[in-house]
Scaffold this active site. Sequence first.
Site, PDB file in Angstrom:
ATOM      1  CG  ASP A 102      -2.077   0.879   1.187  1.00 17.09           C
ATOM      2  OD1 ASP A 102      -2.001   1.902   0.494  1.00 17.09           O
ATOM      3  OD2 ASP A 102      -3.076   0.614   1.874  1.00 17.09           O
ATOM      4  CE  LYS A 130      -5.391  -0.500  -1.733  1.00 15.92           C
ATOM      5  NZ  LYS A 130      -6.205  -0.124  -0.545  1.00 15.92           N
ATOM      6  CG  ASP A 158      -6.643  -6.978   9.386  1.00 20.59           C
ATOM      7  OD1 ASP A 158      -6.801  -6.511  10.525  1.00 20.59           O
ATOM      8  OD2 ASP A 158      -5.650  -6.690   8.676  1.00 20.59           O
TER       9      ASP A 158
END
Length: 179
Positions: A102, A130, A158
């Site tokens: 990320d 991402k 999660d």
Amino acid sequence: MHKDIERVLYSEKVLEDIVNRLAKQIEKDYNNKEFLAVGLLKGSVVFMSDIIRRINLDFAIDFMVTSSYGGNTVSSGVVNIVKDISSPVEGKNILILEDIIDSGHTLSYVVDYLKNRGAAEVKICTMFDKPERRVIEIEPDYAGTVIPDEFIVGYGLDFDEKYRNLPFVGVLKPEVYNS
């Protein structure tokens, strides 16, 4: 479908196909080359268990636990090693297995940490990339798929320690993490 999921992005079958493709790439690149596969817990546990069973090579595994999110949806930028790997890394080829890249904070920190400990080579294999959220420039050596800038859960991913057990990857409804 789970009540908190807006829509499914990747089905079990698609995830399986991605893992098989990554495993074949790793087999090709690491043929006749020793390596240590390091899973970053907890998120990588599902992906790691699937991919290591499909890589038809001999290799060792170990785990690290890092923290940079807490209960938030955005990385704090401060990476803490909660549990270090127990295997020696000096002179070793390391393949980090990660669920998602990320911001890049965690992986950049871990790569530098392992290199500073004397690893010969450190490569990254991630299931999900991402790049739209990248704050630190880091590119995976192996990427399952590039994902949109949405909050995804399932297949090990999660929110506040929930949804890891979903067999698919879905977009979490914003009202779940904005409340």
